[in-house]
Design a protein around this motif. Structure first.
Motif, PDB file in Angstrom:
ATOM      1  N   ILE A  19       0.842  -1.433  -0.079  1.00 34.43           N
ATOM      2  CA  ILE A  19       0.010   0.010   0.103  1.00 34.43           C
ATOM      3  C   ILE A  19       0.776   1.214   0.049  1.00 34.43           C
ATOM      4  O   ILE A  19       0.643   2.013  -0.771  1.00 34.43           O
ATOM      5  CB  ILE A  19      -0.970   0.014   1.189  1.00 34.43           C
ATOM      6  CG1 ILE A  19      -1.990  -1.110   0.784  1.00 34.43           C
ATOM      7  CG2 ILE A  19      -1.446   1.313   1.299  1.00 34.43           C
ATOM      8  CD1 ILE A  19      -2.892  -1.320   2.287  1.00 34.43           C
ATOM      9  N   GLY A  20       1.845   1.224   0.721  1.00 33.65           N
ATOM     10  CA  GLY A  20       3.101   2.286   0.802  1.00 33.65           C
ATOM     11  C   GLY A  20       3.465   2.418  -0.631  1.00 33.65           C
ATOM     12  O   GLY A  20       3.668   3.795  -0.918  1.00 33.65           O
ATOM     13  N   PHE A  26       2.107   6.976  -6.792  1.00 33.56           N
ATOM     14  CA  PHE A  26       1.088   8.311  -7.212  1.00 33.56           C
ATOM     15  C   PHE A  26       1.672   9.602  -6.763  1.00 33.56           C
ATOM     16  O   PHE A  26       1.374  10.598  -7.592  1.00 33.56           O
ATOM     17  CB  PHE A  26      -0.373   7.915  -6.818  1.00 33.56           C
ATOM     18  CG  PHE A  26      -0.965   6.888  -7.416  1.00 33.56           C
ATOM     19  CD1 PHE A  26      -1.485   7.027  -8.894  1.00 33.56           C
ATOM     20  CD2 PHE A  26      -1.269   5.875  -7.028  1.00 33.56           C
ATOM     21  CE1 PHE A  26      -1.957   5.906  -9.587  1.00 33.56           C
ATOM     22  CE2 PHE A  26      -2.074   4.442  -7.845  1.00 33.56           C
ATOM     23  CZ  PHE A  26      -2.180   4.734  -9.175  1.00 33.56           C
ATOM     24  N   VAL A  27       2.164   9.719  -5.717  1.00 38.09           N
ATOM     25  CA  VAL A  27       2.932  10.920  -5.326  1.00 38.09           C
ATOM     26  C   VAL A  27       3.807  11.354  -6.301  1.00 38.09           C
ATOM     27  O   VAL A  27       3.963  12.462  -6.557  1.00 38.09           O
ATOM     28  CB  VAL A  27       3.294  10.991  -3.928  1.00 38.09           C
ATOM     29  CG1 VAL A  27       4.057  12.257  -3.445  1.00 38.09           C
ATOM     30  CG2 VAL A  27       1.858  10.861  -2.969  1.00 38.09           C
ATOM     31  N   LEU A  28       4.681  10.313  -6.378  1.00 33.70           N
ATOM     32  CA  LEU A  28       5.791  10.722  -7.346  1.00 33.70           C
ATOM     33  C   LEU A  28       5.592  11.254  -8.782  1.00 33.70           C
ATOM     34  O   LEU A  28       5.956  12.026  -9.229  1.00 33.70           O
ATOM     35  CB  LEU A  28       6.830   9.792  -7.367  1.00 33.70           C
ATOM     36  CG  LEU A  28       7.732   9.348  -5.968  1.00 33.70           C
ATOM     37  CD1 LEU A  28       8.572   8.080  -6.116  1.00 33.70           C
ATOM     38  CD2 LEU A  28       8.267  10.820  -5.628  1.00 33.70           C
ATOM     39  N   VAL A  29       4.584  10.325  -9.384  1.00 36.65           N
ATOM     40  CA  VAL A  29       4.104  10.485 -10.648  1.00 36.65           C
ATOM     41  C   VAL A  29       3.556  12.007 -10.759  1.00 36.65           C
ATOM     42  O   VAL A  29       3.726  12.736 -11.695  1.00 36.65           O
ATOM     43  CB  VAL A  29       3.142   9.610 -11.189  1.00 36.65           C
ATOM     44  CG1 VAL A  29       2.334   9.961 -12.721  1.00 36.65           C
ATOM     45  CG2 VAL A  29       3.664   8.208 -11.409  1.00 36.65           C
ATOM     46  N   HIS A  30       2.628  12.430  -9.892  1.00 33.61           N
ATOM     47  CA  HIS A  30       1.831  13.615  -9.767  1.00 33.61           C
ATOM     48  C   HIS A  30       2.990  14.817  -9.873  1.00 33.61           C
ATOM     49  O   HIS A  30       3.045  15.868 -10.164  1.00 33.61           O
ATOM     50  CB  HIS A  30       1.132  13.778  -8.693  1.00 33.61           C
ATOM     51  CG  HIS A  30       0.269  14.980  -8.606  1.00 33.61           C
ATOM     52  ND1 HIS A  30      -0.401  15.679  -9.519  1.00 33.61           N
ATOM     53  CD2 HIS A  30       0.341  16.217  -7.598  1.00 33.61           C
ATOM     54  CE1 HIS A  30      -0.838  16.726  -9.116  1.00 33.61           C
ATOM     55  NE2 HIS A  30      -0.323  17.204  -8.033  1.00 33.61           N
ATOM     56  N   ALA A  31       3.943  14.450  -8.690  1.00 34.38           N
ATOM     57  CA  ALA A  31       5.125  15.548  -8.660  1.00 34.38           C
ATOM     58  C   ALA A  31       5.956  15.998  -9.894  1.00 34.38           C
ATOM     59  O   ALA A  31       6.368  16.995 -10.268  1.00 34.38           O
ATOM     60  CB  ALA A  31       6.163  15.236  -7.313  1.00 34.38           C
ATOM     61  N   ALA A  32       6.259  14.582 -10.578  1.00 34.43           N
ATOM     62  CA  ALA A  32       6.790  14.843 -11.946  1.00 34.43           C
ATOM     63  C   ALA A  32       6.228  15.611 -12.870  1.00 34.43           C
ATOM     64  O   ALA A  32       6.882  16.112 -13.874  1.00 34.43           O
ATOM     65  CB  ALA A  32       7.306  13.404 -12.695  1.00 34.43           C
TER      66      ALA A  32
END
Length: 144
Positions: A19-20, A26-32
């Motif tokens: 889950i982590g 998703f956090v890294l894809v959004h930030a990129a």
């Protein structure tokens, strides 16, 4: 769940790690996505996220005349826009250097304005690190 207490703990740990990992992805894809070049932006993206105005710049030109110009500079991504805002003094310097070598004849027609826009784009791209200038729009030009 499992008969062995060790297997239950191992299963719980693997589930939490999985889950982590999904959340981190998703956090890294959004930030990129914030730094990527925007392909085919719509007008709202251009106006709100990709364009910086130089403000009015007045300076003398080669043949003892004055010019007042204002540009909107469109860049490839939001990071480049933020950097361009911080480098506004360098942009104004690039514009002044570019027009100071021109005459009223150089700036009198559409080809002259297109040439000026291209030269400003080349100069600004020379110091911009986070992206590149995609368009320079002349929004005001007065030669006296």
């Amino acid at each position: 769940m499992f008969r062995s207490r060790g297997m239950n703990i191992a299963f719980l740990i693997m589930t939490v790690v999985l889950i982590g990992a999904v959340i981190a992805y998703f956090v890294l894809v959004h930030a990129a996505d914030d730094g990527k070049n925007v392909k085919d932006p719509d007008i709202d993206q251009i106006v709100n996220n990709l364009t910086v105005s130089t403000g009015e710049i007045t300076t003398n030109i080669k043949d003892d005349h004055f010019i007042k110009v204002d540009f909107n500079i469109q860049v490839s991504n939001k990071l480049a826009r933020d950097e361009l805002e911080k480098r506004s003094f360098q942009v104004k310097n690039a514009v002044i250097y570019t027009v100071s070598g021109m005459t009223t004849q150089d700036l009198s027609d559409q080809q002259g304005i297109a040439n000026l826009e291209n030269q400003v784009m080349t100069r600004v791209n020379g110091f911009l690190k986070s992206g590149k200038v995609t368009h320079v729009y002349t929004t005001e030009k007065v030669v006296q």
